[in-house]
Design an enzyme around this catalytic site. Structure first.
Site, PDB file in Angstrom:
ATOM      1  CG  ASP A  51      -0.348  -0.009   2.529  1.00 58.60           C
ATOM      2  OD1 ASP A  51       0.886  -0.111   2.606  1.00 58.60           O
ATOM      3  OD2 ASP A  51      -1.082   0.099   3.546  1.00 58.60           O
ATOM      4  CB  SER A  52       4.585   1.711  -0.006  1.00 58.57           C
ATOM      5  OG  SER A  52       4.801   0.540  -0.765  1.00 58.57           O
ATOM      6  CG  ASP A  74       0.353  -4.010   2.157  1.00 60.99           C
ATOM      7  OD1 ASP A  74       0.116  -4.717   3.146  1.00 60.99           O
ATOM      8  OD2 ASP A  74       1.144  -3.040   2.178  1.00 60.99           O
ATOM      9  CE  LYS A  86       3.077  -5.789   3.948  1.00 63.67           C
ATOM     10  NZ  LYS A  86       2.536  -4.720   4.801  1.00 63.67           N
ATOM     11  CD  GLU A 117       0.438  -1.502   8.023  1.00 56.22           C
ATOM     12  OE1 GLU A 117       0.078  -0.699   8.922  1.00 56.22           O
ATOM     13  OE2 GLU A 117       0.950  -1.127   6.959  1.00 56.22           O
ATOM     14  CD  GLU A 166       7.834  -0.337   7.837  1.00 59.62           C
ATOM     15  OE1 GLU A 166       6.896  -1.049   7.421  1.00 59.62           O
ATOM     16  OE2 GLU A 166       8.052   0.835   7.439  1.00 59.62           O
TER      17      GLU A 166
HETATM   18  O1  KIV Z   1       3.521  -1.131   1.732  1.00 57.94           O
HETATM   19  C1  KIV Z   1       4.678  -1.574   1.719  1.00 57.94           C
HETATM   20  O2  KIV Z   1       5.449  -1.334   0.786  1.00 57.94           O
HETATM   21  C2  KIV Z   1       5.103  -2.388   2.839  1.00 57.94           C
HETATM   22  C3  KIV Z   1       6.553  -2.757   2.925  1.00 57.94           C
HETATM   23  C4  KIV Z   1       7.321  -1.589   3.400  1.00 57.94           C
HETATM   24  C5  KIV Z   1       6.797  -3.946   3.764  1.00 57.94           C
HETATM   25  O3  KIV Z   1       4.321  -2.728   3.683  1.00 57.94           O
END
Ligand code: KIV
Length: 293
Positions: A57-58, A96, A126, A128, A195
Site C-alpha cells: 500500500d506504499s 497488501d 499482508k 498490519e 519494520e
Molecule cells: O507497503 C509496503 O510497501 C510495505 C513494505 C514496506 C513492507 O508494507
C-alpha cells in the site's frame, strides 16, 4: 500451480510457492522480497529472481503522490495487483490489505482478502497489526488465504504511533513485539514483516519463530529482506529512511532523458531520418500532382 515452470525468463526457473518460502528458513537461505506496482516494474523484479513480490500500500505514496498509506482503497490496490500479476510470473505474489479493509469487521476482512486472490490475481495477503488482528488473521487463513503479518512500525497506524518511529526500543515494547509475533505465528501467518525494529530484537523474534521474518529496517538477522522498489532504484525523493539503500539513481537517468528529448524537439533534432517513415518517390509525385489538379 506451485510446480509449474513458467518459461517467462529461463525455462528452469520454477514458480515460487509458499512451501519454498518455509523451506528457505529451515535451509538457512535468505528470502528476497521487493514491492512492485505495475507490469514493467514487476517484470524487472521477477527477472532479478526475487522470491516475493509485494504490491504494497506504499503505492499510495510512491505511485499516487499521497502523504501516507491511509487513504489507499481496495480499488487502488486491485488495479495495481492485476498489472503486477501480468508481469511477475515466478515470484510469490502478496497483496497488501489497505487501511479499513480488515479492521472494522472480520467478515469484511475475509471478503476483501478473497478479492485480492479472485480479482487481483495475488496468492496471499499482508495485513498490519499484532494481537488485535489475530481473530481476523485466523478467519482469513481458515478461508484458505495465506496471510503475511506486519508488526513494528505499521504505517497505517502512523497517527497512533505519533510518526514513523522505530518500535520495540524499550524492554516492555520489545516483549510486546515478541508476544505479537508468536500470536501471529500461532494464528496461522506464513511469514511476518518486521519494520523499523532494533536488530537484536528482530534477531530474537526471528530465532523464536518457525516461520520466516522479513525485515525492513530490522537489521541483518531476519530470515529475509524487503525494500520499496522506488527507494531502491532512486525514484522517490520525498524522504529516504535510514534503512534504505539506494542501489541506483534511476530518477536522475530518466530526468536527463526527458530533458534531452525536450531540448532535441525544440532544436529540431528529433525526429531524425532514422525515426521517420519514407514514402516511395513515384507515390509521392502522384500524390503531389493530385493536389495540383
Ligand atoms: O507497503 C509496503 O510497501 C510495505 C513494505 C514496506 C513492507 O508494507
Amino acid at each position: 500451480m506451485s510446480n509449474k515452470t513458467t518459461g517467462h525468463d529461463s525455462p528452469e526457473r520454477r514458480k515460487v510457492s509458499i512451501l519454498d518460502l518455509a523451506g528457505r528458513k529451515s535451509q538457512g537461505k535468505l528470502i528476497t522480497m521487493l514491492t512492485a506496482y505495475d507490469y514493467s516494474s514487476a517484470l524487472l523484479v521477477d527477472n532479478a529472481s526475487i522470491d516475493i513480490v509485494l504490491v504494497g500500500d506504499s503505492l499510495g505514496m510512491v505511485m499516487l503522490g499521497l502523504d501516507s498509506t491511509v487513504p489507499v482503497t481496495m480499488d487502488d490496490m486491485l488495479h495495481h495487483c492485476r498489472a503486477v500479476a501480468r508481469g511477475a510470473r515466478i515470484a510469490f505474489l502478496v497483496g497488501d490489505m489497505p487501511f479499513m479493509s480488515y479492521q472494522a469487521d472480520i467478515a469484511e476482512g475475509i471478503r476483501n482478502a478473497g478479492r485480492f486472490l479472485k480479482e487481483g490475481m495475488m496468492e496471499a495477503v499482508k495485513l498490519e497489526g499484532g494481537r488485535e488482528v489475530a481473530g481476523t488473521v485466523r478467519a482469513i487463513v481458515d478461508a484458505g488465504i495465506p496471510v503475511m503479518g506486519h508488526i513494528g512500525l505499521t504505517p497505517q497506524s502512523v497517527s497512533k504511533l505519533g510518526g514513523y518511529k522505530v518500535q520495540g526500543k524499550t524492554a516492555k515494547d520489545a516483549s510486546r513485539l515478541l508476544e505479537d509475533a508468536i500470536i501471529l505465528e500461532d494464528t496461522g501467518c506464513f511469514s511476518i514483516v518486521l519494520e523499523a525494529v532494533p536488530e537484536p530484537v528482530a534477531e530474537i523474534i526471528s530465532r523464536r519463530l518457525h516461520i520466516p521474518t522479513i525485515g525492513i529496517g530490522a537489521g541483518a538477522k531476519c530470515d529475509g529482506q524487503v525494500l520499496v522498489y522506488h527507494d531502491l532504484v532512486g525514484l522517490f525523493d520525498r524522504f529516504t529512511p535510514r534503512f534504505v539503500k539506494q542501489y541506483a539513481n534511476a530518477g536522475q537517468i530518466i530526468q536527463d532523458a526527458l530533458t534531452t528529448f525536450a531540448d532535441e524537439v525544440h532544436k529540431g533534432d528529433f525526429p531524425s531520418a532514422e525515426h521517420t517513415y519514407a514514402i516511395d518517390d513515384t507515390e509521392l509525385d502522384s500524390f503531389l500532382k493530385s493536389l495540383e489538379s
